[in-house]
Design a protein around this motif. Structure first.
Motif, PDB file in Angstrom:
ATOM      1  N   HIS A  96      -8.650  83.102   6.348  1.00  0.00           N
ATOM      2  CA  HIS A  96      -7.936  81.986   5.717  1.00  0.00           C
ATOM      3  C   HIS A  96      -7.849  82.123   4.203  1.00  0.00           C
ATOM      4  O   HIS A  96      -8.845  81.984   3.492  1.00  0.00           O
ATOM      5  N   GLU A  99      -9.195  79.503   1.634  1.00  0.00           N
ATOM      6  CA  GLU A  99     -10.636  79.290   1.486  1.00  0.00           C
ATOM      7  C   GLU A  99     -11.152  80.207   0.363  1.00  0.00           C
ATOM      8  O   GLU A  99     -11.857  81.181   0.597  1.00  0.00           O
ATOM      9  N   ARG A 126      -3.400  78.588   4.440  1.00  0.00           N
ATOM     10  CA  ARG A 126      -4.219  78.822   5.626  1.00  0.00           C
ATOM     11  C   ARG A 126      -3.429  79.566   6.698  1.00  0.00           C
ATOM     12  O   ARG A 126      -3.963  80.416   7.417  1.00  0.00           O
ATOM     13  N   HIS A 165     -16.022  81.729   6.167  1.00  0.00           N
ATOM     14  CA  HIS A 165     -15.073  80.605   6.058  1.00  0.00           C
ATOM     15  C   HIS A 165     -15.642  79.559   5.115  1.00  0.00           C
ATOM     16  O   HIS A 165     -16.850  79.524   4.881  1.00  0.00           O
ATOM     17  N   THR A 166     -14.774  78.679   4.651  1.00  0.00           N
ATOM     18  CA  THR A 166     -15.239  77.441   4.023  1.00  0.00           C
ATOM     19  C   THR A 166     -14.491  76.292   4.710  1.00  0.00           C
ATOM     20  O   THR A 166     -13.466  76.504   5.354  1.00  0.00           O
TER      21      THR A 166
HETATM   22 ZN   LIG Z   1     -11.466  79.230   7.866  1.00  0.00          ZN
END
Ligand SMILES: [Zn+2]
Length: 294
Positions: A96, A99, A126, A165-166
């Motif tokens: 993503h 992020e 995203r 990820h965040t």
């Molecule tokens: Zn993510």
């Protein structure tokens, strides 16, 4: 004389600092055995990538290549970043592009432990043409195969497939999507907190948004405990063919025939907690920092 010498020294140090902060190694030769479906795209400057521009000050000796993968009418664009002096090591997937702080964490991980990472480029969004890059791991697709092949090029076989990820603060649904949190769970998604869970902005390792995802066909409590004992919140995803959502975790569990997946997440922007989690996970996996005396 001393002041002149000092002045010279200061100018010299300043110039070398400028040199080291002002560039990122790019367009390095790709490893020989990298997937033939991957095409390299020349970067005229690291400034063509907002991720590289943002992190240029900290990239050190990491090298970044832009690569593409064609799949039907879709062309996926990635940055492949790796530690040229220690290419074998943990390898991370960052699907993503919105992020942003996950990229900074990945830079830290590759510098500290070797290996590298593959980050989807999507103009900071995203989705790529309306598609979630982490819902595109279909069985035997060229996307799945290529990404796994790239990861296998760098990571030693004993290490898991790993992602960074965040997520957004909190647990309530925002914009129609449920945000990730230790306070959310379902039949197939179990929460195992390491201790008390804190709510609110960036509460470090105890934050509801700070967690690692493990995945498998059955919940493995022994494994969960190892991470919990290190102070890491765990979410365990029970994967079945019926619940398959074509995410990376599901692909690994269903088609790679092992449960070797770890995703490390924090709230958007919490790089310091993200780094701490990397160090703890690496300790559990028996990986030592390349800066330590072996
Ligand atoms: Zn993510």
């Amino acid at each position: 004389m001393i002041t002149k010498k000092l002045l010279f020294h200061t100018i010299f140090m300043g110039a070398s600092l400028l040199l080291t902060t002002g560039c990122v190694k790019t367009n390095c030769p790709l490893p020989d055995n990298l997937d033939h479906r991957v095409k390299k795209v020349h970067l005229n400057s690291y400034r063509e990538s907002p991720d590289l521009k943002r992190n240029s000050w900290s990239m050190g000796s990491l090298c970044a290549d832009r690569i593409t993968l064609k799949e039907g009418s879709q062309t996926w664009k990635f940055l492949l970043v790796w530690n040229t002096s220690h290419p074998k090591g943990p390898f991370w997937y960052l699907p993503h592009d919105n992020e942003e702080s996950a990229f900074a964490t990945a830079v830290y991980a590759a510098k500290q432990y070797g290996g590298g990472f593959l980050a989807v480029e999507s103009n900071g969004q995203r989705y790529v043409s309306g598609r979630d890059p982490n819902r595109n791991f279909k069985k035997d697709s060229s996307y799945s195969k290529t990404i796994c092949r790239i990861i296998d090029t760098y990571k030693p076989s004993h290490l898991p497939y790993m992602a960074l990820h965040t997520n957004a603060e909190g647990y309530l649904k925002s914009g129609g999507y449920g945000t990730v949190s230790m306070r959310r769970y379902s039949k197939n998604m179990h929460s195992f907190p390491a201790g008390n869970i804190k709510t609110g902005r960036k509460k470090g390792l105890e934050d509801e948004d700070t967690l690692i995802y493990l995945a498998g066909k059955q919940i493995e409590r022994e494994k969960v405990k190892k991470f919990n004992d290190m102070g890491l919140n765990v979410k365990f995803e029970k994967v079945t063919k019926r619940s398959n959502d074509n995410s990376m975790s599901n692909c690994i569990v269903l088609y790679k025939h092992h449960d070797n997946y770890i995703n490390i997440e924090t709230e958007h922007g919490d790089v310091s907690t993200h780094k701490k989690m990397i160090d703890r996970v690496m300790k559990i996996l028996g990986q030592r920092s390349i800066y330590m005396v072996r």
